[in-house]
Design a protein around this motif. Sequence first.
Motif, PDB file in Angstrom:
ATOM      1  N   SER A  87       0.833  -1.204   0.000  1.00  0.00           N
ATOM      2  CA  SER A  87       0.000   0.000   0.000  1.00  0.00           C
ATOM      3  C   SER A  87       0.871   1.258   0.000  1.00  0.00           C
ATOM      4  CB  SER A  87      -0.920  -0.010   1.223  1.00  0.00           C
ATOM      5  OG  SER A  87      -1.691   1.183   1.291  1.00  0.00           O
ATOM      6  N   PHE A  88       1.932   1.222   0.825  1.00  0.00           N
ATOM      7  CA  PHE A  88       2.834   2.380   0.853  1.00  0.00           C
ATOM      8  C   PHE A  88       3.513   2.556  -0.501  1.00  0.00           C
ATOM      9  CE2 PHE A  88       7.040   4.238   1.357  1.00  0.00           C
ATOM     10  CZ  PHE A  88       6.729   5.420   2.017  1.00  0.00           C
ATOM     11  N   ASN A  89       3.925   1.464  -1.132  1.00  0.00           N
ATOM     12  CA  ASN A  89       4.578   1.555  -2.443  1.00  0.00           C
ATOM     13  C   ASN A  89       3.658   2.203  -3.468  1.00  0.00           C
ATOM     14  OD1 ASN A  89       6.904   0.391  -1.507  1.00  0.00           O
ATOM     15  ND2 ASN A  89       6.426  -1.666  -2.262  1.00  0.00           N
ATOM     16  N   ARG A  90       2.386   1.792  -3.470  1.00  0.00           N
ATOM     17  CA  ARG A  90       1.433   2.387  -4.425  1.00  0.00           C
ATOM     18  C   ARG A  90       1.266   3.876  -4.130  1.00  0.00           C
ATOM     19  NH1 ARG A  90      -1.267  -2.468  -3.319  1.00  0.00           N
ATOM     20  NH2 ARG A  90      -2.720  -1.411  -1.917  1.00  0.00           N
ATOM     21  N   PHE A  91       1.162   4.208  -2.862  1.00  0.00           N
ATOM     22  CA  PHE A  91       1.025   5.621  -2.482  1.00  0.00           C
ATOM     23  C   PHE A  91       2.225   6.432  -2.944  1.00  0.00           C
ATOM     24  CE2 PHE A  91       2.718   8.619   0.678  1.00  0.00           C
ATOM     25  CZ  PHE A  91       1.796   9.649   0.551  1.00  0.00           C
ATOM     26  N   TYR A  92       3.426   5.936  -2.654  1.00  0.00           N
ATOM     27  CA  TYR A  92       4.620   6.712  -2.960  1.00  0.00           C
ATOM     28  C   TYR A  92       4.849   6.809  -4.468  1.00  0.00           C
ATOM     29  CZ  TYR A  92       9.299   8.603  -2.625  1.00  0.00           C
ATOM     30  OH  TYR A  92      10.394   9.413  -2.750  1.00  0.00           O
ATOM     31  N   THR A  93       4.536   5.728  -5.193  1.00  0.00           N
ATOM     32  CA  THR A  93       4.671   5.779  -6.649  1.00  0.00           C
ATOM     33  C   THR A  93       3.781   6.870  -7.226  1.00  0.00           C
ATOM     34  OG1 THR A  93       5.202   3.426  -6.788  1.00  0.00           O
ATOM     35  CG2 THR A  93       4.383   4.471  -8.788  1.00  0.00           C
ATOM     36  N   ASN A  94       2.571   6.982  -6.700  1.00  0.00           N
ATOM     37  CA  ASN A  94       1.681   8.038  -7.177  1.00  0.00           C
ATOM     38  C   ASN A  94       2.191   9.424  -6.789  1.00  0.00           C
ATOM     39  OD1 ASN A  94      -0.168   6.300  -8.363  1.00  0.00           O
ATOM     40  ND2 ASN A  94      -1.345   6.030  -6.468  1.00  0.00           N
ATOM     41  N   VAL A  95       2.753   9.543  -5.588  1.00  0.00           N
ATOM     42  CA  VAL A  95       3.241  10.841  -5.132  1.00  0.00           C
ATOM     43  C   VAL A  95       4.362  11.362  -6.013  1.00  0.00           C
ATOM     44  CG1 VAL A  95       4.513  11.998  -3.274  1.00  0.00           C
ATOM     45  CG2 VAL A  95       2.536  10.588  -2.730  1.00  0.00           C
ATOM     46  N   ILE A  96       5.334  10.528  -6.315  1.00  0.00           N
ATOM     47  CA  ILE A  96       6.478  11.004  -7.094  1.00  0.00           C
ATOM     48  C   ILE A  96       6.187  11.041  -8.588  1.00  0.00           C
ATOM     49  CG2 ILE A  96       8.130  10.168  -5.383  1.00  0.00           C
ATOM     50  CD1 ILE A  96       8.745   7.843  -7.245  1.00  0.00           C
ATOM     51  N   GLY A  97       5.066  10.487  -8.992  1.00  0.00           N
ATOM     52  CA  GLY A  97       4.704  10.558 -10.401  1.00  0.00           C
ATOM     53  C   GLY A  97       5.578   9.727 -11.305  1.00  0.00           C
ATOM     54  N   ALA A  98       6.174   8.665 -10.741  1.00  0.00           N
ATOM     55  CA  ALA A  98       7.100   7.864 -11.535  1.00  0.00           C
ATOM     56  C   ALA A  98       6.422   7.200 -12.728  1.00  0.00           C
ATOM     57  CB  ALA A  98       7.743   6.797 -10.650  1.00  0.00           C
ATOM     58  N   LEU A  99       5.096   6.966 -12.633  1.00  0.00           N
ATOM     59  CA  LEU A  99       4.404   6.313 -13.739  1.00  0.00           C
ATOM     60  C   LEU A  99       3.661   7.299 -14.626  1.00  0.00           C
ATOM     61  CD1 LEU A  99       2.961   3.212 -11.848  1.00  0.00           C
ATOM     62  CD2 LEU A  99       5.098   3.435 -13.123  1.00  0.00           C
ATOM     63  N   ASP A 100       3.785   8.600 -14.315  1.00  0.00           N
ATOM     64  CA  ASP A 100       3.053   9.622 -15.070  1.00  0.00           C
ATOM     65  C   ASP A 100       3.924  10.139 -16.207  1.00  0.00           C
ATOM     66  OD1 ASP A 100       1.461  11.577 -16.043  1.00  0.00           O
ATOM     67  OD2 ASP A 100       1.496  12.850 -14.262  1.00  0.00           O
ATOM     68  N   TYR A 101       4.001   9.350 -17.288  1.00  0.00           N
ATOM     69  CA  TYR A 101       4.845   9.765 -18.390  1.00  0.00           C
ATOM     70  C   TYR A 101       4.265  10.945 -19.146  1.00  0.00           C
ATOM     71  CZ  TYR A 101       7.371   5.492 -17.435  1.00  0.00           C
ATOM     72  OH  TYR A 101       8.095   4.509 -16.816  1.00  0.00           O
ATOM     73  N   GLY A 102       2.992  11.276 -18.878  1.00  0.00           N
ATOM     74  CA  GLY A 102       2.397  12.449 -19.507  1.00  0.00           C
ATOM     75  C   GLY A 102       3.079  13.731 -19.081  1.00  0.00           C
ATOM     76  N   ARG A 103       3.801  13.690 -17.925  1.00  0.00           N
ATOM     77  CA  ARG A 103       4.518  14.873 -17.467  1.00  0.00           C
ATOM     78  C   ARG A 103       5.863  15.015 -18.181  1.00  0.00           C
ATOM     79  NH1 ARG A 103       4.696  14.493 -11.092  1.00  0.00           N
ATOM     80  NH2 ARG A 103       5.674  16.533 -11.365  1.00  0.00           N
ATOM     81  N   HIS A 104       6.235  13.982 -18.987  1.00  0.00           N
ATOM     82  CA  HIS A 104       7.467  14.009 -19.788  1.00  0.00           C
ATOM     83  C   HIS A 104       8.729  14.131 -18.936  1.00  0.00           C
ATOM     84  CE1 HIS A 104       4.914  14.336 -23.291  1.00  0.00           C
ATOM     85  NE2 HIS A 104       4.351  15.417 -22.791  1.00  0.00           N
ATOM     86  N   LEU A 105       8.640  13.649 -17.715  1.00  0.00           N
ATOM     87  CA  LEU A 105       9.835  13.729 -16.885  1.00  0.00           C
ATOM     88  C   LEU A 105      10.957  12.877 -17.457  1.00  0.00           C
ATOM     89  CD1 LEU A 105      11.229  14.692 -14.331  1.00  0.00           C
ATOM     90  CD2 LEU A 105      10.210  12.757 -13.116  1.00  0.00           C
ATOM     91  N   TYR A 106      10.613  11.691 -17.963  1.00  0.00           N
ATOM     92  CA  TYR A 106      11.639  10.786 -18.460  1.00  0.00           C
ATOM     93  C   TYR A 106      11.656  10.706 -19.993  1.00  0.00           C
ATOM     94  CZ  TYR A 106      11.270   9.429 -13.612  1.00  0.00           C
ATOM     95  OH  TYR A 106      11.211   9.452 -12.248  1.00  0.00           O
ATOM     96  N   ALA A 107      10.730  11.341 -20.668  1.00  0.00           N
ATOM     97  CA  ALA A 107      10.662  11.280 -22.124  1.00  0.00           C
ATOM     98  C   ALA A 107      11.927  11.878 -22.722  1.00  0.00           C
ATOM     99  CB  ALA A 107       9.427  12.035 -22.621  1.00  0.00           C
ATOM    100  N   PRO A 108      12.395  11.290 -23.849  1.00  0.00           N
ATOM    101  CA  PRO A 108      11.849  10.131 -24.565  1.00  0.00           C
ATOM    102  C   PRO A 108      12.359   8.792 -24.050  1.00  0.00           C
ATOM    103  CG  PRO A 108      13.689  10.999 -25.792  1.00  0.00           C
ATOM    104  CD  PRO A 108      13.560  11.860 -24.556  1.00  0.00           C
ATOM    105  N   TYR A 109      12.785   8.747 -22.786  1.00  0.00           N
ATOM    106  CA  TYR A 109      13.333   7.511 -22.234  1.00  0.00           C
ATOM    107  C   TYR A 109      12.495   7.030 -21.060  1.00  0.00           C
ATOM    108  CZ  TYR A 109      17.187   8.936 -25.138  1.00  0.00           C
ATOM    109  OH  TYR A 109      17.938   9.330 -26.223  1.00  0.00           O
ATOM    110  N   THR A 110      12.463   5.715 -20.897  1.00  0.00           N
ATOM    111  CA  THR A 110      11.705   5.125 -19.800  1.00  0.00           C
ATOM    112  C   THR A 110      12.418   5.389 -18.480  1.00  0.00           C
ATOM    113  OG1 THR A 110      12.872   3.021 -19.893  1.00  0.00           O
ATOM    114  CG2 THR A 110      10.964   3.276 -21.351  1.00  0.00           C
ATOM    115  N   LEU A 111      11.746   5.037 -17.397  1.00  0.00           N
ATOM    116  CA  LEU A 111      12.335   5.220 -16.078  1.00  0.00           C
ATOM    117  C   LEU A 111      13.633   4.432 -15.945  1.00  0.00           C
ATOM    118  CD1 LEU A 111      12.183   6.272 -13.187  1.00  0.00           C
ATOM    119  CD2 LEU A 111      10.710   4.332 -12.621  1.00  0.00           C
ATOM    120  N   THR A 112      13.629   3.174 -16.435  1.00  0.00           N
ATOM    121  CA  THR A 112      14.840   2.357 -16.343  1.00  0.00           C
ATOM    122  C   THR A 112      15.957   2.943 -17.201  1.00  0.00           C
ATOM    123  OG1 THR A 112      13.513   0.368 -15.969  1.00  0.00           O
ATOM    124  CG2 THR A 112      15.792   0.045 -16.662  1.00  0.00           C
TER     125      THR A 112
END
Length: 310
Positions: free
Chosen positions: A8-33
């Motif tokens: 539950s904490f992992n899901r919460f923290y993932t949402n907080v940091i926006g690691a899966l929100d590629y719409g913000r283009h934080l990692y574009a054009p590259y994936t998180l890895t």
Amino acid sequence: MTVQDIRSFNRFYTNVIGALDYGRHLYAPYTLTESRVLYELAHSPRTDAADLRGELSLDAGYLSRILNKFEQDGLIERTPSERDPRRRRITLTAQGRETAALLDERSRESVGALLATVPADDRPRLAEAMRTVRTLLSSGRPPRSEDVVLRDPGPGDLGWIVQRNAALYAAEYGWNADYEGLVARIVADFAEDHDPHLERVWIAELDGRPVGCVMCVRDDAPGTARLRLLLVEPDARGLRIGDRLVEAVIDFARDGGYRDLVLWTNDVLAAARRIYQRHGFVLVAEKPHRSFGADLTGQDWRLDLHPPQE
């Protein structure tokens, strides 16, 4: 605590940091890895594929595909490793360094925006809670060399270099404020005017705090770079931080086209001198002097960055 609590904490923290929100283009054009691989390459002076696999726990085939993509995009170069000819050394190109710097800047902006939502009085509690999580989940494991990252200085880091040099050398060698004045002038000169292609500062960071530093600047002699202000915090010694900082300066100076690298130190700094010797520096001159409230013997060391091939 249950498994569900952690998930539950992992899901919460993932949402907080926006690691899966590629719409913000934080990692574009590259994936998180892919961005993490770029980060490791940007903060490790010498890296090969085996190092990356071990550090990031990546499948060899997956990492190979990432590196092939980076090479096609002009971000990396692969050459035979100096440590083991069977391995390939991976270094970022100028375009790769620019890309890594852009991703790092976007990440800093994102985390800064997140931190801005936390009241100033609550930030020490947050920092302590994060340290507690890391300590407990690492099972008390002591720090490892690979836990240390080398990075460019951020706001306040240049001031940290002055403060820690002054405090550390006063505590260990009894040097007076004259040394702090010397370090302050060196740092101020760099901050006010330096060529980023030929001069650079590195900060060694462990668990989110600076634990070491070094500087590479142009010397008065043409074609010569000077290594300055190598420092490693006492509680972080034994992790090869000094060696990695010196390696970073050597690689940077060599890639920048310098012919040789010089430094000035004092004979009482035995641990630093051993690092210089390990990396091929040769003592070329020494002279007694009275400085920083102590009787010292100053030493000039030199490294030929392009020795003739046998």
